[in-house]
Design a protein around this motif. Structure first.
Motif, PDB file in Angstrom:
ATOM      1  N   UNK A 132     -19.770  21.107  19.849  1.00  0.00           N
ATOM      2  CA  UNK A 132     -19.166  21.306  18.545  1.00  0.00           C
ATOM      3  C   UNK A 132     -19.687  22.625  17.962  1.00  0.00           C
ATOM      4  N   UNK A 133     -18.826  23.387  17.318  1.00  0.00           N
ATOM      5  CA  UNK A 133     -19.324  24.582  16.643  1.00  0.00           C
ATOM      6  C   UNK A 133     -20.041  24.175  15.359  1.00  0.00           C
ATOM      7  N   UNK A 134     -21.066  24.931  14.969  1.00  0.00           N
ATOM      8  CA  UNK A 134     -21.779  24.562  13.742  1.00  0.00           C
ATOM      9  C   UNK A 134     -21.404  25.461  12.579  1.00  0.00           C
ATOM     10  N   UNK A 135     -20.685  26.548  12.867  1.00  0.00           N
ATOM     11  CA  UNK A 135     -20.372  27.486  11.783  1.00  0.00           C
ATOM     12  C   UNK A 135     -18.890  27.517  11.449  1.00  0.00           C
ATOM     13  N   UNK A 136     -18.481  28.634  10.876  1.00  0.00           N
ATOM     14  CA  UNK A 136     -17.122  28.791  10.374  1.00  0.00           C
ATOM     15  C   UNK A 136     -16.121  29.107  11.482  1.00  0.00           C
ATOM     16  N   UNK A 137     -16.629  29.671  12.564  1.00  0.00           N
ATOM     17  CA  UNK A 137     -15.732  30.142  13.614  1.00  0.00           C
ATOM     18  C   UNK A 137     -16.102  29.493  14.939  1.00  0.00           C
ATOM     19  N   UNK A 138     -15.083  29.144  15.710  1.00  0.00           N
ATOM     20  CA  UNK A 138     -15.323  28.623  17.059  1.00  0.00           C
ATOM     21  C   UNK A 138     -14.446  29.380  18.045  1.00  0.00           C
ATOM     22  N   UNK A 139     -15.057  29.783  19.145  1.00  0.00           N
ATOM     23  CA  UNK A 139     -14.297  30.437  20.218  1.00  0.00           C
ATOM     24  C   UNK A 139     -14.378  29.528  21.440  1.00  0.00           C
ATOM     25  N   UNK A 140     -13.225  29.226  22.011  1.00  0.00           N
ATOM     26  CA  UNK A 140     -13.196  28.382  23.213  1.00  0.00           C
ATOM     27  C   UNK A 140     -12.525  29.150  24.340  1.00  0.00           C
ATOM     28  N   UNK A 141     -13.039  29.000  25.549  1.00  0.00           N
ATOM     29  CA  UNK A 141     -12.260  29.446  26.711  1.00  0.00           C
ATOM     30  C   UNK A 141     -11.871  28.198  27.499  1.00  0.00           C
ATOM     31  N   UNK A 142     -10.652  28.216  28.031  1.00  0.00           N
ATOM     32  CA  UNK A 142     -10.093  27.045  28.679  1.00  0.00           C
ATOM     33  C   UNK A 142     -10.143  27.191  30.193  1.00  0.00           C
ATOM     34  N   UNK A 143     -10.636  26.171  30.860  1.00  0.00           N
ATOM     35  CA  UNK A 143     -10.689  26.210  32.319  1.00  0.00           C
ATOM     36  C   UNK A 143      -9.261  26.259  32.876  1.00  0.00           C
ATOM     37  N   UNK A 144      -9.018  27.200  33.805  1.00  0.00           N
ATOM     38  CA  UNK A 144      -7.677  27.294  34.384  1.00  0.00           C
ATOM     39  C   UNK A 144      -7.212  25.953  34.948  1.00  0.00           C
ATOM     40  N   UNK A 145      -5.989  25.613  34.633  1.00  0.00           N
ATOM     41  CA  UNK A 145      -5.298  24.423  35.164  1.00  0.00           C
ATOM     42  C   UNK A 145      -5.784  23.109  34.556  1.00  0.00           C
ATOM     43  N   UNK A 146      -6.676  23.155  33.589  1.00  0.00           N
ATOM     44  CA  UNK A 146      -7.107  21.907  32.963  1.00  0.00           C
ATOM     45  C   UNK A 146      -6.129  21.491  31.863  1.00  0.00           C
ATOM     46  N   UNK A 147      -5.368  22.437  31.340  1.00  0.00           N
ATOM     47  CA  UNK A 147      -4.428  22.138  30.254  1.00  0.00           C
ATOM     48  C   UNK A 147      -3.001  22.289  30.782  1.00  0.00           C
ATOM     49  N   UNK A 148      -2.247  21.218  30.715  1.00  0.00           N
ATOM     50  CA  UNK A 148      -0.899  21.248  31.288  1.00  0.00           C
ATOM     51  C   UNK A 148       0.077  21.883  30.296  1.00  0.00           C
ATOM     52  N   UNK A 149       0.769  22.935  30.730  1.00  0.00           N
ATOM     53  CA  UNK A 149       1.719  23.577  29.813  1.00  0.00           C
ATOM     54  C   UNK A 149       2.866  22.634  29.457  1.00  0.00           C
ATOM     55  N   UNK A 150       3.296  22.692  28.214  1.00  0.00           N
ATOM     56  CA  UNK A 150       4.441  21.881  27.793  1.00  0.00           C
ATOM     57  C   UNK A 150       5.434  22.766  27.081  1.00  0.00           C
ATOM     58  N   UNK A 151       6.660  22.694  27.522  1.00  0.00           N
ATOM     59  CA  UNK A 151       7.733  23.417  26.846  1.00  0.00           C
ATOM     60  C   UNK A 151       8.242  22.515  25.725  1.00  0.00           C
ATOM     61  N   UNK A 152       8.471  23.101  24.557  1.00  0.00           N
ATOM     62  CA  UNK A 152       8.986  22.295  23.437  1.00  0.00           C
ATOM     63  C   UNK A 152      10.343  22.842  23.008  1.00  0.00           C
ATOM     64  N   UNK A 153      10.933  22.246  22.038  1.00  0.00           N
ATOM     65  CA  UNK A 153      12.194  22.750  21.507  1.00  0.00           C
ATOM     66  C   UNK A 153      11.952  24.168  20.999  1.00  0.00           C
ATOM     67  N   UNK A 154      12.761  25.101  21.470  1.00  0.00           N
ATOM     68  CA  UNK A 154      12.472  26.514  21.209  1.00  0.00           C
ATOM     69  C   UNK A 154      12.495  26.843  19.720  1.00  0.00           C
ATOM     70  N   UNK A 155      11.555  27.667  19.299  1.00  0.00           N
ATOM     71  CA  UNK A 155      11.535  28.169  17.922  1.00  0.00           C
ATOM     72  C   UNK A 155      11.705  29.692  17.977  1.00  0.00           C
ATOM     73  N   UNK A 156      12.062  30.276  16.847  1.00  0.00           N
ATOM     74  CA  UNK A 156      12.162  31.739  16.782  1.00  0.00           C
ATOM     75  C   UNK A 156      10.765  32.305  16.572  1.00  0.00           C
ATOM     76  N   UNK A 157      10.461  33.404  17.256  1.00  0.00           N
ATOM     77  CA  UNK A 157       9.129  34.002  17.124  1.00  0.00           C
ATOM     78  C   UNK A 157       9.223  35.329  16.380  1.00  0.00           C
TER      79      UNK A 157
END
Ligand SMILES: Cc1cc2nc3c(=O)[nH]c(=O)nc-3n(C[C@H](O)[C@H](O)[C@H](O)COP(=O)(O)OP(=O)(O)OC[C@H]3O[C@@H](n4cnc5c(N)ncnc54)[C@H](O)[C@@H]3O)c2cc1C
Lengths: 315, 250
Positions: free
Chosen positions: A143-168
């Motif tokens: 857990x971060x203890x301050x105001x800011x947290x930086x995370x790096x994600x292990x490759x392939x641990x998070x499954x990509x999900x496509x959602x209903x397209x929004x305008x960017x």
């Protein structure tokens, strides 16, 4: 309102395939914590995919000294954005670039990166990350203890999900011309430009049982048929049969393909450290007592020089 | 050539990891300790530079309690000239805390080049090196797999997905080392004897507040018991069927 900043890697003007993993993790957190999600790309990068991942706002940083990768310059630019955008969370990949860039950003913003996480959880508005330690023999929730947290994600641990397209909405910003202390002078692309082991869906790996570099042909053929790449144990790398970049394990790469086929690999603890989170593991080994069979979903006891070609013709 | 190698003592990679009953960490009791495997490449790189230059010094720097001395001695047995240990009683190993301790000490030392291993195998952070580089404002390249030093400059390569990045940096610089950079030497008997007389200077450091907190430790979910499909080529059709119908990966 505080925001979640996701940095998306690119190459040659295109987002890397791992961008979908960060984007999905970011969108889920932003929804859970009702924060604004801001995607950041560096350079003239095509952003048309972002909408499919539910990203409605992106910042494209370019100019300055950003054309080639420089950990110190890019980190300084990101640190500026963290403060401009009132970000309380930053996500990026634990790829070779993310692992180079994130600690510099951490040093500039005064936080330790919660590195290489395999899951993120919202605990009352604070994000906590689960990270494997001791070569995957244990994991710890951080857990971060301050105001800011930086995370790096292990490759392939998070499954990509496509959602209903929004305008960017993409906002272009030009960067200040900072002097780089270290900047990439040249990017030597590997011969064959194959997929990296960490990004592969199928890995066919060969160990000491291969007996020589020329014997890897049969693994190359099987890998090609399965749309995968060839990996190796340290014994094979140290014997000079395969380059170091092919090594899987504690002092090599941590991989998590859908299918990992281990051929002539005994399954030493340091090898398992790098591949035991593969979805399916197949082991081909002539020794029925080899520890690799303990982690293999499917094992064949036999001579790999007979089994692998047979497998190759059967699929 | 004055090189400093920042190294960490870590449990042997074969060690069994037992989480304590409070789930706040691992039982330290039964570890045997080694130099971090990536740190060995760092020490070797520093020794080679000193040897090539024909003059200079290789200094090991670490953070921890005095029990680390025996691991520092292993590095000095490889050939490092002396060690500096920043003594701290207790801190949670937070990467930025470690980086600040090292950076503060490094400011008082002389160097042409600083090496770190790219990562410690225990906490898997890979952060302290690049953080120190940032804190000291040094040209920094991580996970280098090739190194050439000439006339105050270093040309280095780092492996990235699909290729290699090439950098040229001006010394003093900070580099973290990847496997493949070199073959770390084994200490000679003479080296082991000499190491006993090499100095380990103890200095004190100020521990800043950690920016992360470890909540709970656990074991990763274990994999379901595997099955042997069969023997030899006769088992191949069944394997293919399982991969198609059960695993659905073909
Ligand atoms: C600090 C440290 C870090 C390490 N990091 C790594 C790492 O990152 N990755 C890694 O892999 N190792 C690593 N190791 C090394 C590890 O301990 C093992 O030595 C290594 O994994 C063994 O490789 P192997 O399985 O290919 O060889 P072996 O253990 O020799 O196994 C070869 C296997 O091939 C089988 N075989 C032989 N011929 C045939 C055939 N014709 N058909 C079928 N099967 C056959 C044998 O039955 C045997 O099981 C590390 C070690 C240390 C100390």
């Amino acid at each position: 309102m505080s925001s979640i900043l996701i940095y998306l890697e690119s190459h040659d003007g295109k987002l890397k395939s791992n961008a979908a993993e960060v984007a999905t993790a970011g969108r889920k957190l932003a929804t859970a914590q009702q924060k604004e999600l801001v995607a950041v790309v560096i350079g003239e990068v095509a952003t048309d995919e972002l909408g499919n991942w539910g990203i409605s706002r992106a910042i494209r940083l370019s100019g300055g000294n950003l054309a080639d990768y420089s950990g110190d310059v890019w980190a300084a630019e990101l640190a500026q954005l963290v403060s401009d955008q009132q970000a309380d969370t930053v996500l990026m990949m634990a790829s070779s670039q993310g692992r180079d860039l994130s600690p510099r950003l951490g040093a500039l913003t005064g936080v330790t990166v919660i590195a290489d996480v395999i899951s993120l959880e919202n605990q009352d508005g604070t994000t906590v990350g689960l990270r494997p330690v001791f070569a995957n023999k244990a994991q710890v929730l951080v857990r971060p203890t301050g105001e800011l947290a930086i995370f790096t994600l292990r490759p392939k641990a998070f499954t990509p999900e496509v959602v209903e397209a929004v305008a960017t909405t993409v906002e272009s910003r030009s960067a200040a011309a900072l002097d780089a202390l270290a900047i990439v002078r040249e990017l030597a692309v590997a011969a064959g430009a194959k997929i990296d082991l960490t990004e592969a869906d199928v890995i066919v790996s060969g160990g000491r049982g291969m007996g020589g570099s020329e014997k890897y042909d049969i693994l190359e053929q099987l890998a090609e048929k399965l749309g995968g790449v060839v990996g190796a144990s340290r014994a094979a790398v140290d014997a000079g049969w395969r380059p170091h970049s092919d090594q899987v394990g504690q002092t090599g790469k941590t991989v998590a393909p859908t299918l990992y086929i281990a051929c002539g690999i005994s399954g030493a603890i340091q090898h398992l450290a790098g591949m035991s989170s593969s979805r399916f593991i197949v082991a081909i080994n002539k020794d029925p007592e080899a520890p690799i069979f303990k982690v293999a979903d499917y094992g064949i006891v036999g001579n790999l020089f007979e089994v692998v070609p047979a497998l190759n013709s059967a699929i | 050539m004055k090189a400093i190698v920042c190294m960490k003592q870590v449990p042997d990679t074969e060690s069994r990891i037992t989480i304590n009953p409070e789930k706040t960490g691992v039982e330290q009791g039964d570890f045997s300790y080694i130099i971090g495997p990536y740190d060995e490449y760092a020490i070797e790189a520093a020794l080679q530079l000193k040897e090539a230059a024909g003059e200079g010094e290789v200094v090991l720097l670490s953070v921890g309690d005095p029990s680390i001395k025996s691991t520092l001695q292993k590095g000095m047995a490889m050939g490092a000239d002396r060690s500096v240990l920043i003594e701290v009683d207790s801190y949670n190993g937070d990467a930025l805390t470690t980086a600040r301790l090292l950076a503060a000490q490094l400011k008082t030392m002389e160097y042409d080049i600083i090496f770190f291993g790219k990562q410690a195998p225990d906490d898997n952070n890979a952060q302290v090196g690049p953080m120190v580089g940032q804190l000291l404002g040094l040209p920094t390249v991580t996970a280098i797999a090739a190194l050439e030093v000439q006339e105050g400059k270093a040309v280095v390569e780092r492996e990235v997905e699909g290729g290699r990045e090439v950098y040229e940096v001006t010394l003093p610089a900070l580099l973290t080392t990847e496997k493949g950079l070199n073959e770390p030497r084994y200490p000679s008997l003479k080296g082991i004897m000499q190491a006993k007389r090499k100095p380990v200077d103890l200095v004190s450091g100020e521990v800043a507040a950690a920016t992360t907190e470890q909540l709970t430790w656990s074991y990763p979910p274990s994999r379901a018991e595997g099955k042997i499909v069969g023997e030899g080529t006769a088992a191949v059709p069944e394997l293919v069927r399982l991969l198609k119908e059960e695993a659905k990966v073909l």
